[in-house]
Design an enzyme around this catalytic site. Structure first.
Site, mmCIF file in Angstrom:
data_model
loop_
_atom_site.group_PDB
_atom_site.id
_atom_site.type_symbol
_atom_site.label_atom_id
_atom_site.label_comp_id
_atom_site.label_asym_id
_atom_site.label_seq_id
_atom_site.Cartn_x
_atom_site.Cartn_y
_atom_site.Cartn_z
ATOM 1 N N SER A 1 19.761 23.889 -17.731
ATOM 2 C CA SER A 1 19.660 23.561 -16.663
ATOM 3 C C SER A 1 20.352 24.422 -15.568
ATOM 4 C CB SER A 1 19.024 22.452 -16.882
ATOM 5 O OG SER A 1 18.890 21.606 -15.312
ATOM 6 N N ALA B 1 16.830 9.618 -9.069
ATOM 7 C CA ALA B 1 17.129 9.821 -7.319
ATOM 8 C C ALA B 1 17.797 11.678 -7.498
ATOM 9 C CB ALA B 1 18.805 9.166 -7.089
ATOM 10 N N GLY C 1 21.570 10.048 -22.590
ATOM 11 C CA GLY C 1 21.423 10.735 -23.388
ATOM 12 C C GLY C 1 21.830 11.617 -23.347
ATOM 13 N N ARG D 1 27.233 4.992 -18.444
ATOM 14 C CA ARG D 1 27.143 5.112 -17.139
ATOM 15 C C ARG D 1 27.108 4.218 -16.340
ATOM 16 N NH1 ARG D 1 26.332 10.562 -16.491
ATOM 17 N NH2 ARG D 1 25.310 11.998 -17.719
HETATM 18 C C1 LIG Z 1 22.029 8.824 -14.148
HETATM 19 C C2 LIG Z 1 21.412 10.365 -14.140
HETATM 20 O O1 LIG Z 1 21.188 11.265 -13.412
HETATM 21 N N1 LIG Z 1 21.000 10.844 -15.491
HETATM 22 C C3 LIG Z 1 20.161 12.046 -16.008
HETATM 23 C C4 LIG Z 1 21.379 12.734 -17.217
HETATM 24 O O2 LIG Z 1 20.807 12.037 -18.106
HETATM 25 P P1 LIG Z 1 21.704 11.112 -18.778
HETATM 26 O O3 LIG Z 1 20.408 10.165 -20.394
HETATM 27 O O4 LIG Z 1 22.022 9.842 -17.404
HETATM 28 O O5 LIG Z 1 22.880 11.182 -19.360
HETATM 29 O O6 LIG Z 1 20.354 13.847 -17.466
HETATM 30 C C5 LIG Z 1 18.847 13.912 -17.782
HETATM 31 C C6 LIG Z 1 18.175 15.268 -18.078
HETATM 32 O O7 LIG Z 1 18.636 16.463 -16.985
HETATM 33 C C7 LIG Z 1 17.968 13.459 -16.691
HETATM 34 O O8 LIG Z 1 16.995 13.329 -16.341
HETATM 35 C C8 LIG Z 1 18.807 12.430 -15.682
HETATM 36 O O9 LIG Z 1 18.697 12.051 -14.148
HETATM 37 MG MG LIG Z 2 16.829 20.939 -14.183
#
Ligand SMILES: CC(=O)N[C@H]1[C@@H](OP(=O)(O)O)O[C@H](CO)[C@@H](O)[C@@H]1O
Ligand SMILES: [Mg+2]
Length: 559
Positions: free
Chosen positions: A67, A388, A521, A527
């Protein structure tokens, strides 16, 4: 498992030794790491996909992508029979497979799992897997590893669908399992015909002339730009110019793409003051995220960001309008009040949530990660979900689509049904345009464009739906991020003890203050998110929470 199966698995598995000292976990994005250490993981996910196909007696998807991450990374994830993410109850097995230290352990894990899950091998119904990859150079050799994994299960077949966006792969798996045609050209055809249908139904065609018909898209130097080049040739009433399509030699996701634009809030590479005032959009590296932006006329690199929350708001407004028209059918026999819901995460700007509630919508929060949002949205007649960062879609229930079909038939036989009939046709076209399996930047973009023309809105009018509350996101490195445990869709930290009380004391100091912490994650960080009535207050609240995290969890470094 019989001896033939065991020995084939053992033979192939020895060709893919796992990298020493690496522990991977199947997170919200599947497995993701530096591409150089992923051969064995992708091989094993090939096995996983074949077993999943046998278990569900359906076609399964395997997508190789990282991605928005850097080009040297890669990753692999599974699309389940519905086109959704891999069922969560198989994730622990995915972890065990990926981390098995040697071929013998791997084979015995598989053998136990096959027994536990009562997976049967029936030569008449072999495992079937669709394979896809993004444009990363490492994709080709990882795809070979996936094929080897699949053919380690006797009789399993794979179909290489080539370079795809992640949402195309999910769409194909869903379509195949519904017995529909599922090639890339059918995907394009469905998008183009439903977009055309929405454009034909625009009430006041003079609206269209008032808005800029040109859209400039930042393709993140990835697969989305490539596919958009194909789509744009067949569009009426919309002129798309793709920058960062990958052909100009730029690097995937480097200073470009939806993730960069949303986080940095600056123009992506290739954009400048000559684009001021024109509607711009940005896709991420596998085209499942979409954000819009406008370049201000003052030569500043800052942009006006129109994020996933605002895309959700635009969609909600349009759908609500069509439902209200249908509900106003005073003479109708077959009336129904559809349940429309919006699903967001705690990162959604508070102003967007307030706006959606002001439209009379039910808004619920889900934990971060689209699989959680998707699950909640599927509980409505029409459920719209967005993070978002621009990942989201609109789900229509089978029940609602059946009703819509019968309502359309009723209306087509009535002479005064034309406005009502158009509303029904628009909803039906949206259900075909927008990807029902996962968030899809290409279909999302076409829907945004059709709705802006329907409303006669510029990007600025759209952006003015509400004003975002100032916010700040920080990440804090800690010794062990799993020490933070959250509840209530990640809005409350229940562990370590006492931390939420300390957070509450800080939040209480700020008018309109809202703040939370959660373990990421996808990265080894905690965060922090804060929102308040001014930017200074949001920054200061976020900093206070970062200090609390340091105090409770042991400081390493923060950024
Ligand atoms: C705050 C933020 O934007 N977190 C992202 C990010 O996850 P985290 O768990 O926050 O690392 O990556 C994910 C996968 O792409 C996405 O679904 C998510 O929205
Ligand atoms: Mg993607």
């Amino acid at each position: 498992m019989d001896d033939e199966r065991r020995s084939l698995l053992l033979k192939f598995s020895t060709l893919f030794p796992p990298p020493p000292g690496v522990k991977l976990s199947y997170g919200t994005a599947g497995f993701r790491a530096d591409a150089s250490i992923l051969q064995s993981t992708v091989y094993r996910v090939g096995i996983l996909a074949a077993l999943r196909s046998l278990k569900t007696k359906s076609v399964i998807g395997l997508m190789i992508t990282a991605s928005h991450n850097k080009v040297s990374d890669n990753g692999v994830k599974i699309a389940d029979p519905s086109g959704g993410m891999l069922s969560q109850d198989w994730e622990p097995f995915a972890d065990q497979l990926a981390n098995a230290p040697d071929p013998e352990t791997l084979v015995s894990l598989i053998s136990e799992f096959v027994k536990k899950e009562k997976i049967t091998f029936d030569r008449a119904h072999p495992a079937e897997i669709l394979l896809g990859r993004d444009t990363r150079p490492s994709g080709e050799s990882l795809l070979e590893a996936a094929k080897k994994g699949i053919s380690s299960i006797v009789g399993a077949v794979s179909y290489d669908m080539g370079i795809l966006t992640t949402p195309q792969m999910h769409w194909m798996v869903r379509a195949r399992n519904k017995g529909l045609k599922a090639t890339e050209s059918e995907y394009f055809e469905q998008l183009l015909s439903s977009f055309g249908c929405l454009m034909d139904l625009i009430p006041n065609k003079s609206n269209i002339n008032e808005i800029e018909d040109r859209l400039i898209v930042d393709g993140a130097n990835g697969v989305g730009g490539e596919k958009l080049e194909v789509i744009k040739k067949n569009l009426n009433g919309l002129v798309i110019e793709v920058l960062n399509s990958g052909k100009e030699g730029g690097v995937l996701n480097e200073g470009v793409g939806a993730d960069f634009v949303q986080k940095e809030k600056v123009v992506p590479h290739g954009f400048g003051s000559n684009h001021a005032g024109i509607r711009c959009a940005s896709l991420d590296g596998d085209a499942d995220r979409l954000v819009y932006f406008a370049v201000p006329p003052n030569n500043s690199s800052k942009i006006d960001l129109v994020d996933g929350d605002k895309i959700l708001s635009l969609f909600a407004l349009f759908i609500k309008e069509q439902l209200s028209i249908l509900e106003g059918d005073a003479k109708g026999k077959n009336n129904y009040r559809a349940r429309l819901g919006a699903v967001q995460t705690a990162y959604a700007n508070g102003a967007s949530t307030a706006y959606l509630r002001s439209l009379g919508l039910e808004v619920v929060l889900a934990p971060t990660g689209v699989k959680y949002l998707h699950e909640k949205a599927a509980q409505y007649d029409i459920g719209i979900y967005f993070e978002a960062n621009g990942h989201g879609t609109i789900l229509f229930s089978e029940h609602f689509l059946c009703w819509l079909e019968s309502k359309s038939q009723e209306l087509s036989s009535s002479s005064e049904g034309s406005e009502l009939q158009k509303a029904a046709l628009r909803l039906s076209a949206v259900s075909k345009l927008i990807n029902q399996a996962v968030g899809d930047a290409l279909s999302g973009l076409l829907l945004v464009e059709a709705i802006l023309r329907h409303m006669g809105w510029s990007i600025h009018q759209w952006n003015a739906l509400y004003e975002d509350l100032p916010s700040r996101q920080l990440k804090v490195k800690v010794v062990d991020r799993t020490a933070v445990v959250t509840a209530n869709a990640e809005t409350v930290a229940v562990k370590p003890p006492g931390i939420q009380e300390a957070i509450n004391v800080e939040i209480a100091k700020y008018p309109h203050g809202r703040s939370f912490i959660r373990p990421s994650g996808t990265e080894d960080v905690i965060r922090v998110y804060a929102e308040a009535s001014t930017q200074e207050a949001a920054d200061s609240l976020a900093n206070s929470l970062a200090e609390i995290v340091d105090r409770f969890l042991g400081f390493r470094s923060s950024q």
